[in-house]
Design an enzyme around this catalytic site. Structure first.
Site, PDB file in Angstrom:
ATOM      1  CB  THR A 121       4.332  13.661   8.031  1.00 44.95           C
ATOM      2  OG1 THR A 121       4.838  14.991   7.991  1.00 44.95           O
ATOM      3  CG2 THR A 121       3.257  13.541   9.101  1.00 44.95           C
ATOM      4  CB  CYS A 262       0.324  18.687   5.219  1.00 47.74           C
ATOM      5  SG  CYS A 262       1.918  18.679   4.408  1.00 47.74           S
TER       6      CYS A 262
HETATM    7  C1  UDX Z   1       0.517  22.705   7.068  1.00 48.84           C
HETATM    8  C2  UDX Z   1       1.086  23.116   8.435  1.00 48.84           C
HETATM    9  O1  UDX Z   1       0.707  24.484   8.702  1.00 48.84           O
HETATM   10  C3  UDX Z   1       2.598  22.976   8.430  1.00 48.84           C
HETATM   11  O2  UDX Z   1       3.123  23.288   9.708  1.00 48.84           O
HETATM   12  C4  UDX Z   1       2.959  21.535   8.069  1.00 48.84           C
HETATM   13  O3  UDX Z   1       4.357  21.391   7.978  1.00 48.84           O
HETATM   14  C5  UDX Z   1       2.327  21.160   6.746  1.00 48.84           C
HETATM   15  O4  UDX Z   1       0.901  21.371   6.785  1.00 48.84           O
HETATM   16  P1  UDX Z   1       0.411  23.863   4.662  1.00 48.84           P
HETATM   17  O5  UDX Z   1      -0.217  22.606   4.166  1.00 48.84           O
HETATM   18  O6  UDX Z   1       1.495  24.508   3.856  1.00 48.84           O
HETATM   19  O7  UDX Z   1       1.044  23.627   6.114  1.00 48.84           O
HETATM   20  O8  UDX Z   1      -0.778  24.916   4.809  1.00 48.84           O
HETATM   21  P2  UDX Z   1      -1.437  25.791   5.956  1.00 48.84           P
HETATM   22  O9  UDX Z   1      -0.934  27.171   5.867  1.00 48.84           O
HETATM   23  O10 UDX Z   1      -1.378  25.122   7.264  1.00 48.84           O
HETATM   24  O11 UDX Z   1      -2.949  25.806   5.433  1.00 48.84           O
HETATM   25  C6  UDX Z   1      -3.653  24.576   5.288  1.00 48.84           C
HETATM   26  C7  UDX Z   1      -5.033  24.806   4.760  1.00 48.84           C
HETATM   27  O12 UDX Z   1      -5.845  25.412   5.759  1.00 48.84           O
HETATM   28  C8  UDX Z   1      -5.154  25.719   3.534  1.00 48.84           C
HETATM   29  O13 UDX Z   1      -6.069  25.134   2.625  1.00 48.84           O
HETATM   30  C9  UDX Z   1      -5.695  27.012   4.103  1.00 48.84           C
HETATM   31  O14 UDX Z   1      -6.435  27.728   3.144  1.00 48.84           O
HETATM   32  C10 UDX Z   1      -6.570  26.498   5.220  1.00 48.84           C
HETATM   33  N1  UDX Z   1      -6.792  27.481   6.293  1.00 48.84           N
HETATM   34  C11 UDX Z   1      -5.746  27.972   7.001  1.00 48.84           C
HETATM   35  C12 UDX Z   1      -8.096  27.867   6.606  1.00 48.84           C
HETATM   36  O15 UDX Z   1      -9.066  27.414   5.982  1.00 48.84           O
HETATM   37  N2  UDX Z   1      -8.278  28.767   7.619  1.00 48.84           N
HETATM   38  C13 UDX Z   1      -7.260  29.288   8.341  1.00 48.84           C
HETATM   39  O16 UDX Z   1      -7.524  30.088   9.233  1.00 48.84           O
HETATM   40  C14 UDX Z   1      -5.946  28.875   8.022  1.00 48.84           C
END
Ligand code: UDX
Length: 436
Positions: A121, A262
């Protein structure tokens, strides 16, 4: 096809193993000797469901190997670059040191007509800056952002919901995109959308997607703040607005907010890049998104402090979770650990448990007490806070069983993942995030 994958972190290691699992001949390359040794023995250097299996299958088939020696990329014709782009130490922008180093190290082994596929990224404009170096050896640079989610990385890599390829406006660019269609044959055979675009758009697609997801989470957390002063219930609100297809229920989980390697750094890097481009105001809202997100951690701490009658010093607080989300051992910018550290800073005796992330957490925050066994961690607690919604806490822990272990029945649900009525019925004082 013969592929090299440069950078064997969360992205590259999964990509290398997944590409071998769909029939390619893959060499994964990284400068970290210990990581490469582990991978070469079929051990995933981090927790990712399904990865050990495809690593071991790939190595046994002879189609997958790992090395620290960049010259082994010379056999491959398609080279994926999936190194990290962390936040700069002294600012919000992305640190491109590893991307630049990977390209420099790869250049001597590139052959004319090879394809270099950036997956990291990066700030928009990075591919254009790197292009002359790759062009000089007759190879072609394209960008193919990665959207995998940790915890689902294997599935997301083999069955992505879309493939985006940014190419230069040349014949070589078109050829490269056709070759990538073949590389991703399992997905293209299933009619997965395959979007060919220019380099800048492909770079922006990734940061725009993450900015949107972060904004969606902070939106619902802002609603949680309003719910807290009005007695409304943000989870019911999310259910109700989520039925609107245009909005959708996913990523409307209010709680202690987003973390990980991320979303936080990507929105900061995006805002910093927009400012460099003279368009800071266009994404100035991302600063607000970031602030709302961090405020939720304060709120979770306040709930624990309030529930303990503001007497936190020497109270036993059990923190359920350390990873930034379930199905991961990743603690980068973990809201869970941040809450634990803040409570420790207030004088609480904090015990942290997590099914996967304790070793990483201990290395980063040795001042906290870590207990592997969940029930042992709950023993004698004056308050409990759920900060990562692992099934071990949200499904497999009954309020009655937990009550038999703790000293005081106080539970703060930092992820709104428990049933308040069940916990209250078992005699607990239940505190949610944006729910009465
Ligand atoms: C993210 C993107 O989803 C993905 O497409 C990209 O390639 C990398 O970044 P990731 O970091 O694996 O993926 O986690 P993700 O599932 O997106 O969750 C990110 C954060 O948001 C977590 O801390 C999760 O707990 C939080 N979250 C997620 C919330 O607080 N509420 C939600 O409803 C969803």
């Amino acid at each position: 096809m013969k592929l090299s994958v440069i950078g064997c972190g969360y992205l590259g290691a999964v990509h290398a193993a997944a590409m071998a699992s769909i029939g390619h001949d893959v060499v994964g390359i990284d400068v970290d000797v210990r990581k490469i040794e582990a991978l070469q023995q079929g051990h995933a250097p981090f927790y990712e469901p399904g990865l050990p299996e495809i690593l071991q299958q790939g190595i046994a088939s002879g189609r997958l190997r790992f090395t620290t020696d960049m010259s082994e990329a010379a056999d491959a014709t398609v080279h994926f670059v999936g190194v990290g782009t962390p936040q700069q130490r002294d600012g919000d922008a992305a640190d491109l040191t590893y991307v630049n180093a990977a390209i420099d190290d790869l250049l001597p082994f590139l052959k004319p007509d090879d394809i270099v596929v950036g997956k990291s990224t990066v700030p928009v404009g990075t591919a254009a800056q790197l292009t002359p170096r790759v062009d000089a050896v007759g190879a072609t640079l394209v960008w193919n952002p990665e959207f995998l989610r940790e915890g689902w990385a294997v599935q997301d890599t083999i069955h992505p919901d879309r493939i985006v390829v940014g190419i230069p406006p040349t014949e070589a660019g078109t050829r490269a995109s056709n070759i990538l269609r073949e590389v991703f044959h399992t997905a293209t055979a299933n009619d997965t959308p395959f979007i060919v675009t220019d380099l800048a758009t492909s770079e922006l697609v990734k940061v725009a997607a993450n900015a949107f997801l972060a904004t969606k989470i902070s939106f619902i957390n802002a609603m949680a703040e309003i719910a807290e002063v009005t007695g409304a219930d943000v989870t019911q609100l999310a259910d109700a607005i989520g039925h609107d297809d245009r909005i959708g229920r996913r990523f409307l989980g209010a709680g202690i907010g987003f973390g990980g390697g991320c979303l936080p750094k990507d929105i900061r890097a995006f805002a910093a890049r927009a400012e460099e481009l003279g368009r800071g105001e266009s994404v100035a809202f991302l600063r607000e998104v970031d602030e709302i997100n961090v405020r939720r951690r304060d709120r979770a701490v306040q709930l624990v402090v309030g529930a303990l009658g503001r007497q936190v010093y020497n109270k036993r607080v059990t923190v359920l979770g350390a990873a930034f989300k379930p199905h991961s051992d990743d603690i980068r910018d973990s809201p869970a650990l941040d809450v634990a550290v803040r409570l420790r800073g207030l004088g609480a005796l904090v015990t942290v448990t997590d099914p996967a992330a304790l070793a990483n957490a201990q290395a980063q925050h040795p001042q906290l007490t870590y207990v592997h066994d969940r029930d042992a961690a709950l023993q004698g607690a004056d308050a409990v806070i759920v900060v990562t919604e692992w099934d071990e806490y949200r499904r497999n822990l009954t309020p009655e069983h937990a009550a038999s272990l703790v000293n005081q029945r106080i539970i703060v649900d930092g992820r709104n993942c428990l049933d308040p009525s069940a916990w209250r019925a078992a005699g607990w004082s239940y505190y949610g995030m944006g729910r009465p």
